[in-house]
Design an enzyme around this catalytic site. Sequence first.
Site, PDB file in Angstrom:
ATOM      1  N   SER A   1       4.112   2.920   7.924  1.00 34.39           N
ATOM      2  CA  SER A   1       3.813   1.765   7.078  1.00 34.39           C
ATOM      3  C   SER A   1       5.028   1.337   6.283  1.00 34.39           C
ATOM      4  O   SER A   1       5.805   2.174   5.818  1.00 34.39           O
ATOM      5  CB  SER A   1       2.714   2.114   6.075  1.00 34.39           C
TER       6      SER A   1
ATOM      7  N   ASP B   1       0.062  -7.618   1.665  1.00 35.04           N
ATOM      8  CA  ASP B   1       0.482  -6.210   1.746  1.00 35.04           C
ATOM      9  C   ASP B   1       2.012  -6.166   1.844  1.00 35.04           C
ATOM     10  O   ASP B   1       2.592  -5.860   2.877  1.00 35.04           O
ATOM     11  CB  ASP B   1      -0.178  -5.513   2.934  1.00 35.04           C
TER      12      ASP B   1
ATOM     13  N   HIS C   1       0.821  -1.216   0.000  1.00 38.85           N
ATOM     14  CA  HIS C   1       0.000   0.000   0.000  1.00 38.85           C
ATOM     15  C   HIS C   1       0.855   1.267   0.000  1.00 38.85           C
ATOM     16  O   HIS C   1       0.325   2.371  -0.090  1.00 38.85           O
ATOM     17  CB  HIS C   1      -1.029  -0.009   1.145  1.00 38.85           C
TER      18      HIS C   1
END
Length: 233
Positions: A179, A85, A40
Site C-alpha cells: 500500500s 486515499d 490508510h
Amino acid sequence: VIGGDECNINEHPFLVLVYYDEYQCGGTLINEEWVLTAAHCDGENMEIHLGMHSKKVPNKDRRRRVPKEKFFCDSSKNYTKWNKDIMLIRLNRPVRKSAHIAPLSLPSSPPSVGSVCRIMGWGTISPTEETYPDVPHCANINLLDYEVCRAAYPELPATSRTLCAGILEGGKDSCGGDSGGPLICNGQFQGIVSWGGDPCAQPHEPGSYTNVFDHLDWIKGIIAGNTDATCPL
C-alpha cells in the site's frame, strides 16, 4: 507484490519503505522533501526509509527520515476505499540525490486504459500467507477499464478518482504491505496502491489505485505552501 520478481536495484530510487505502528507501506519520493503515499498508511511513530533495496544488506546511501508534517485531502482525514486515499508527507529534512535515491516526476498526462503499468514493493509475495521478502518485488500489470473493478466490487460508486489495474486472469497484483507505493504506467507515476481483492491476485479482481493525475492541483498546492488546497470532489 504477487507474481513478480526481485526489482532491479537501480530501477526504484524513488521507492520508499514506510514503517508505522507494526505495519509497513510503500511510498514515492516526488522531490527532495516530499513523499506521496496512501492515507490508510498513516500511523504513529512513522519512519521513512529511502535508498533501500535489501533490508538485510543495506545500501550505503540509505537514509531514514520521519514526517515533519502530514497532509490529507481534508483535515478530518476522511477517506474511503474509493476516495481520497492519499497522503503527502513532508520529511523532517530533505534528502540528497544519490546512487539509490532520486525523485519520480508527477505525471504530465492522464493515464490511458490499456497501458502497461509497473508495481513494486516489499509487500507479501504470497496471496494467502504473509511472506514478506527481503527485497522489493516488481511486476507488470495492465490499466483496466474502471467498469472491470465495478463488476468485481459492487460497492464502488459509478465514478471515482481511482484507477483499476491488474491482470484479468489473475496471478499478478499488489498485496498487503505494498500500500502507498507507486503504479507507473508507460513511465509515468499514475497511481498509489490503495486496496484490492482478498486474497490478492485472484482472476477478475484487480487492484484499486488512487489516481495521482486527478490530485495534481492539491499535491502542487500543498507543496507550494497553500495549506488550504483541496482535493477534487
